[in-house]
Design a protein around this motif. Structure first.
Motif, PDB file in Angstrom:
ATOM      1  N   ILE A  29      26.956  60.312  52.031  1.00 47.88           N
ATOM      2  CA  ILE A  29      28.082  60.606  53.329  1.00 47.88           C
ATOM      3  C   ILE A  29      28.451  58.495  53.158  1.00 47.88           C
ATOM      4  O   ILE A  29      29.470  58.167  53.958  1.00 47.88           O
ATOM      5  CB  ILE A  29      27.016  61.677  54.376  1.00 47.88           C
ATOM      6  N   ARG A  30      26.949  58.090  53.134  1.00 48.77           N
ATOM      7  CA  ARG A  30      27.196  56.487  52.919  1.00 48.77           C
ATOM      8  C   ARG A  30      27.781  56.334  52.233  1.00 48.77           C
ATOM      9  O   ARG A  30      28.946  55.213  52.579  1.00 48.77           O
ATOM     10  CB  ARG A  30      26.086  55.652  52.653  1.00 48.77           C
ATOM     11  N   GLU A  31      28.320  56.558  51.141  1.00 47.86           N
ATOM     12  CA  GLU A  31      29.183  56.107  50.212  1.00 47.86           C
ATOM     13  C   GLU A  31      30.321  55.748  50.588  1.00 47.86           C
ATOM     14  O   GLU A  31      31.818  55.983  50.754  1.00 47.86           O
ATOM     15  CB  GLU A  31      28.687  56.729  48.793  1.00 47.86           C
ATOM     16  N   ALA A  32      30.783  57.676  51.353  1.00 46.39           N
ATOM     17  CA  ALA A  32      31.793  58.262  51.592  1.00 46.39           C
ATOM     18  C   ALA A  32      32.469  57.287  53.164  1.00 46.39           C
ATOM     19  O   ALA A  32      33.347  56.287  53.024  1.00 46.39           O
ATOM     20  CB  ALA A  32      31.647  59.456  51.775  1.00 46.39           C
ATOM     21  N   ALA A  33      31.376  56.717  53.552  1.00 43.51           N
ATOM     22  CA  ALA A  33      31.635  55.582  54.880  1.00 43.51           C
ATOM     23  C   ALA A  33      32.196  54.035  54.351  1.00 43.51           C
ATOM     24  O   ALA A  33      33.243  53.705  54.981  1.00 43.51           O
ATOM     25  CB  ALA A  33      31.169  55.769  55.568  1.00 43.51           C
ATOM     26  N   LYS A  34      31.804  53.721  53.054  1.00 39.56           N
ATOM     27  CA  LYS A  34      32.154  52.824  52.927  1.00 39.56           C
ATOM     28  C   LYS A  34      33.501  52.286  52.069  1.00 39.56           C
ATOM     29  O   LYS A  34      33.959  51.909  52.110  1.00 39.56           O
ATOM     30  CB  LYS A  34      31.310  52.202  51.919  1.00 39.56           C
ATOM     31  N   PHE A  35      34.087  53.855  51.143  1.00 39.96           N
ATOM     32  CA  PHE A  35      35.305  54.045  50.455  1.00 39.96           C
ATOM     33  C   PHE A  35      36.063  54.405  51.830  1.00 39.96           C
ATOM     34  O   PHE A  35      37.515  53.792  51.456  1.00 39.96           O
ATOM     35  CB  PHE A  35      35.044  55.623  49.961  1.00 39.96           C
ATOM     36  N   ALA A  36      35.729  55.009  52.475  1.00 44.22           N
ATOM     37  CA  ALA A  36      36.820  54.783  53.690  1.00 44.22           C
ATOM     38  C   ALA A  36      37.284  53.941  54.375  1.00 44.22           C
ATOM     39  O   ALA A  36      38.646  53.249  54.611  1.00 44.22           O
ATOM     40  CB  ALA A  36      36.004  55.803  54.844  1.00 44.22           C
ATOM     41  N   THR A  37      35.926  52.804  54.430  1.00 43.40           N
ATOM     42  CA  THR A  37      36.012  51.845  55.224  1.00 43.40           C
ATOM     43  C   THR A  37      37.095  50.656  53.918  1.00 43.40           C
ATOM     44  O   THR A  37      38.397  49.917  54.637  1.00 43.40           O
ATOM     45  CB  THR A  37      34.793  50.333  54.902  1.00 43.40           C
ATOM     46  N   VAL A  38      36.772  50.578  53.202  1.00 43.64           N
ATOM     47  CA  VAL A  38      37.307  49.798  51.932  1.00 43.64           C
ATOM     48  C   VAL A  38      38.711  50.643  51.957  1.00 43.64           C
ATOM     49  O   VAL A  38      40.030  50.575  51.797  1.00 43.64           O
ATOM     50  CB  VAL A  38      37.125  49.611  50.649  1.00 43.64           C
ATOM     51  N   GLY A  39      38.799  51.687  52.069  1.00 43.34           N
ATOM     52  CA  GLY A  39      40.548  52.845  51.886  1.00 43.34           C
ATOM     53  C   GLY A  39      40.828  52.017  53.353  1.00 43.34           C
ATOM     54  O   GLY A  39      42.655  52.163  52.991  1.00 43.34           O
TER      55      GLY A  39
END
Length: 174
Positions: A29-39
């Motif tokens: 979930i933390r990785e997905a949140a960071k990925f979403a921010t960069v995205g």
């Protein structure tokens, strides 16, 4: 008399497998949140370039108004440069480093597949369904295409571009 002992634990500790599952889910979930921010940053770059090329000009006609697939391709290339940097330096910084040339190449190849997903959605909308204009093009390319492409990108980047560190298991001798 005042009891100062800590209260007894009402819930038992989680078993090892459940604990590992919980940690893994939390980490995902933390990785997905960071990925979403960069995205999200990449999305803004993509959206700005795409719309400028299609609609920023006299009477709402941009330089690539009649070439939406080229406009999308150029926009994605610009956004890819931004997102590679963000993902390597922030989202997946804790993962194995497998070499800049390898990562960069794989990132762009897999992003190209993600682009193909967005182009297929845009092409289908424009040329099969006959829908065009700012709203139709943006929904096809930047909502449906982006959503499907993003799911593919997250999975493929985690799997091939920024893989988890390999844990070496040492055999015990008794």
């Amino acid at each position: 008399m005042l009891d100062t002992a800590p209260p007894k634990r009402r819930t038992p500790r989680l078993p090892g497998a459940v604990s590992r599952l919980w940690y893994g889910l939390h980490h995902l979930i933390r990785e997905a949140a960071k990925f979403a921010t960069v995205g999200g940053v990449g999305f803004v770059v993509d959206l700005a370039i795409f719309n400028a090329l299609l609609f920023w000009g006299a009477d709402g006609i941009g330089p690539l108004h009649d070439s939406p697939l080229w406009a999308k391709t150029i926009a994605v290339v610009g956004a890819t440069t931004v997102t590679y940097t963000g993902n390597r330096l922030w989202t997946f910084r804790h993962r194995a480093r497998t070499g800049l040339a390898r990562e960069y190449t794989l990132f762009f190849v897999l992003n190209g597949i993600g682009l193909g997903i967005a182009l297929a959605c845009l092409g289908f909308s424009r040329y099969v369904l006959g829908l065009s204009g700012p709203l139709a093009d943006n929904i096809a390319a930047n909502v449906v295409g982006l959503l499907l492409g993003t799911l593919f990108r997250f999975w493929s980047y985690r799997t091939w571009v920024f893989p988890a560190h390999r844990v070496q298991v040492q055999e015990q001798t008794t």
